[in-house]
Scaffold this motif. Structure first.
Motif, PDB file in Angstrom:
ATOM      1  N   CYS A  60      -1.742   0.569  11.878  1.00  0.00           N
ATOM      2  CA  CYS A  60      -1.023   1.622  12.614  1.00  0.00           C
ATOM      3  C   CYS A  60      -0.518   1.113  13.966  1.00  0.00           C
ATOM      4  O   CYS A  60      -0.955   0.077  14.459  1.00  0.00           O
ATOM      5  CB  CYS A  60      -1.942   2.818  12.834  1.00  0.00           C
ATOM      6  SG  CYS A  60      -2.505   3.574  11.313  1.00  0.00           S
ATOM      7  N   ALA A  61       0.363   1.891  14.564  1.00  0.00           N
ATOM      8  CA  ALA A  61       0.968   1.536  15.850  1.00  0.00           C
ATOM      9  C   ALA A  61      -0.008   1.640  17.014  1.00  0.00           C
ATOM     10  O   ALA A  61       0.271   1.128  18.090  1.00  0.00           O
ATOM     11  CB  ALA A  61       2.185   2.421  16.108  1.00  0.00           C
ATOM     12  N   ASP A  62      -1.169   2.283  16.813  1.00  0.00           N
ATOM     13  CA  ASP A  62      -2.133   2.471  17.901  1.00  0.00           C
ATOM     14  C   ASP A  62      -3.261   1.439  17.892  1.00  0.00           C
ATOM     15  O   ASP A  62      -4.325   1.679  18.436  1.00  0.00           O
ATOM     16  CB  ASP A  62      -2.724   3.880  17.853  1.00  0.00           C
ATOM     17  CG  ASP A  62      -3.580   4.117  16.619  1.00  0.00           C
ATOM     18  OD1 ASP A  62      -3.577   3.267  15.702  1.00  0.00           O
ATOM     19  OD2 ASP A  62      -4.246   5.165  16.567  1.00  0.00           O
ATOM     20  N   SER A  63      -3.047   0.279  17.282  1.00  0.00           N
ATOM     21  CA  SER A  63      -4.037  -0.802  17.182  1.00  0.00           C
ATOM     22  C   SER A  63      -5.159  -0.510  16.195  1.00  0.00           C
ATOM     23  O   SER A  63      -6.167  -1.194  16.195  1.00  0.00           O
ATOM     24  CB  SER A  63      -4.675  -1.134  18.538  1.00  0.00           C
ATOM     25  OG  SER A  63      -3.718  -1.507  19.476  1.00  0.00           O
ATOM     26  N   SER A  64      -5.016   0.489  15.363  1.00  0.00           N
ATOM     27  CA  SER A  64      -6.085   0.809  14.416  1.00  0.00           C
ATOM     28  C   SER A  64      -5.736   0.330  13.016  1.00  0.00           C
ATOM     29  O   SER A  64      -4.561   0.206  12.653  1.00  0.00           O
ATOM     30  CB  SER A  64      -6.371   2.316  14.390  1.00  0.00           C
ATOM     31  OG  SER A  64      -5.277   3.021  13.868  1.00  0.00           O
ATOM     32  N   VAL A  65      -6.784   0.057  12.244  1.00  0.00           N
ATOM     33  CA  VAL A  65      -6.647  -0.313  10.838  1.00  0.00           C
ATOM     34  C   VAL A  65      -7.575   0.593  10.048  1.00  0.00           C
ATOM     35  O   VAL A  65      -8.780   0.648  10.319  1.00  0.00           O
ATOM     36  CB  VAL A  65      -7.029  -1.789  10.585  1.00  0.00           C
ATOM     37  CG1 VAL A  65      -6.962  -2.125   9.101  1.00  0.00           C
ATOM     38  CG2 VAL A  65      -6.128  -2.718  11.386  1.00  0.00           C
ATOM     39  N   ALA A  66      -7.008   1.330   9.094  1.00  0.00           N
ATOM     40  CA  ALA A  66      -7.805   2.173   8.201  1.00  0.00           C
ATOM     41  C   ALA A  66      -8.052   1.376   6.923  1.00  0.00           C
ATOM     42  O   ALA A  66      -7.139   0.755   6.387  1.00  0.00           O
ATOM     43  CB  ALA A  66      -7.072   3.472   7.888  1.00  0.00           C
ATOM     44  N   ILE A  67      -9.305   1.397   6.452  1.00  0.00           N
ATOM     45  CA  ILE A  67      -9.686   0.645   5.263  1.00  0.00           C
ATOM     46  C   ILE A  67     -10.132   1.637   4.197  1.00  0.00           C
ATOM     47  O   ILE A  67     -11.120   2.351   4.370  1.00  0.00           O
ATOM     48  CB  ILE A  67     -10.811  -0.358   5.580  1.00  0.00           C
ATOM     49  CG1 ILE A  67     -10.363  -1.292   6.710  1.00  0.00           C
ATOM     50  CG2 ILE A  67     -11.192  -1.147   4.325  1.00  0.00           C
ATOM     51  CD1 ILE A  67     -11.462  -2.164   7.265  1.00  0.00           C
ATOM     52  N   PHE A  68      -9.375   1.672   3.103  1.00  0.00           N
ATOM     53  CA  PHE A  68      -9.647   2.594   2.006  1.00  0.00           C
ATOM     54  C   PHE A  68     -10.262   1.825   0.843  1.00  0.00           C
ATOM     55  O   PHE A  68      -9.806   0.729   0.507  1.00  0.00           O
ATOM     56  CB  PHE A  68      -8.354   3.265   1.533  1.00  0.00           C
ATOM     57  CG  PHE A  68      -7.729   4.158   2.561  1.00  0.00           C
ATOM     58  CD1 PHE A  68      -8.067   5.497   2.622  1.00  0.00           C
ATOM     59  CD2 PHE A  68      -6.819   3.647   3.471  1.00  0.00           C
ATOM     60  CE1 PHE A  68      -7.488   6.332   3.580  1.00  0.00           C
ATOM     61  CE2 PHE A  68      -6.233   4.475   4.431  1.00  0.00           C
ATOM     62  CZ  PHE A  68      -6.578   5.814   4.479  1.00  0.00           C
TER      63      PHE A  68
END
Length: 193
Positions: A60-68
Motif C-alpha cells: 500500500c501507499a502508506d508503507s504497509s503490507v497486508a499478508i493474506f
C-alpha cells in the motif's frame, strides 16, 4: 455465500484500487462476479502471490503490507478476515510500497528508496536498508536471479546487483545508448568489484 466460498479455493485474480480495496474474482468461471473484497487503509500499489509460502502480499501507499493466507480448511479458500499487516515505514512519513519480490526463502520489499527483507512464515523484518536517497527516491524494480538481485530506481539509469544473502554490492551497470547510423544499440559499462 456458499457458491462464492467454493470459488475462492480455485484460481483467482486480485485487483487493487486507489481507494484501498482489494477485490478477488474467479479466474476460471464467473470472472465478472466479485467473490470477496477487503478494504485497506490506503491505495493498493502492488499485489504479489508468493508460491513458496502460499500467501498473497499487498503493498500500500502508506508503507504497509497486508499478508493474506488461506483458511486452515483449504476448501474455504482465501481468508480475507484475518490478514496480517506489517508496517515498514514511519507513520509520520509513509513511503509507498512499490515492489515485492521473493528472494530465496525471504521477501524483499521496496518502499520509497528503502528495501526491507521480510522472513515468512513468522513475519519478521530481518533487515531494512536505505537504498536510494532523496524525497522522490523509489525502488521500482527488483528481479532475483541466482545469488543476486537486480534493482532499479526511479530517476536513475543505474542497475544495481546486490548479493541475495548479504545485500552487499556485486556490481553497478550503466546502460549507455550509442547511435550508429540508423540502428540503436545498447552497451553496458560495468563498475564495482
Amino acid at each position: 455465500n456458499d457458491a462464492e466460498n467454493l470459488l475462492l479455493h480455485k484460481p483467482t485474480f486480485w485487483l487493487g484500487t486507489q481507494s484501498g480495496f482489494v477485490a478477488i474474482h474467479s479466474a476460471v468461471q464467473q470472472s465478472d462476479t466479485l467473490l470477496s473484497r477487503v478494504r485497506l487503509k490506503d491505495s493498493i500499489l502492488e499485489i504479489r502471490y508468493v508460491a513458496r509460502h502460499n500467501v498473497v502480499m499487498v503493498g500500500c501507499a502508506d508503507s504497509s503490507v497486508a499478508i493474506f493466507s488461506k483458511h486452515k480448511d483449504r476448501s474455504l479458500g482465501w481468508n480475507m478476515d484475518n490478514y496480517k499487516l506489517v508496517m515498514l515505514g514511519k507513520a509520520m512519513t509513509p513511503l509507498p510500497v512499490s515492489v515485492i519480490t521473493p528472494v530465496k526463502e525471504n521477501i524483499w520489499i521496496g518502499y520509497g528508496g528503502n528495501i526491507a527483507v521480510l522472513s515468512l512464515p513468522n513475519i519478521h523484518i530481518k533487515e531494512n536498508h536505505m537504498f536510494a536517497e532523496g524525497d522522490r527516491a523509489l525502488v521500482t524494480h527488483m528481479v532475483s536471479l541466482g545469488s543476486g538481485v537486480w534493482i532499479a530506481c526511479r530517476f536513475s539509469s543505474v542497475l544495481t546487483l546486490l548479493d541475495s544473502n548479504t545485500m552487499q554490492l556485486y556490481n553497478k551497470v550503466l546502460p549507455s545508448k550509442i547511435k550508429v547510423s540508423q540502428w540503436d544499440f545498447f552497451c553496458f559499462e560495468f563498475e564495482g568489484r
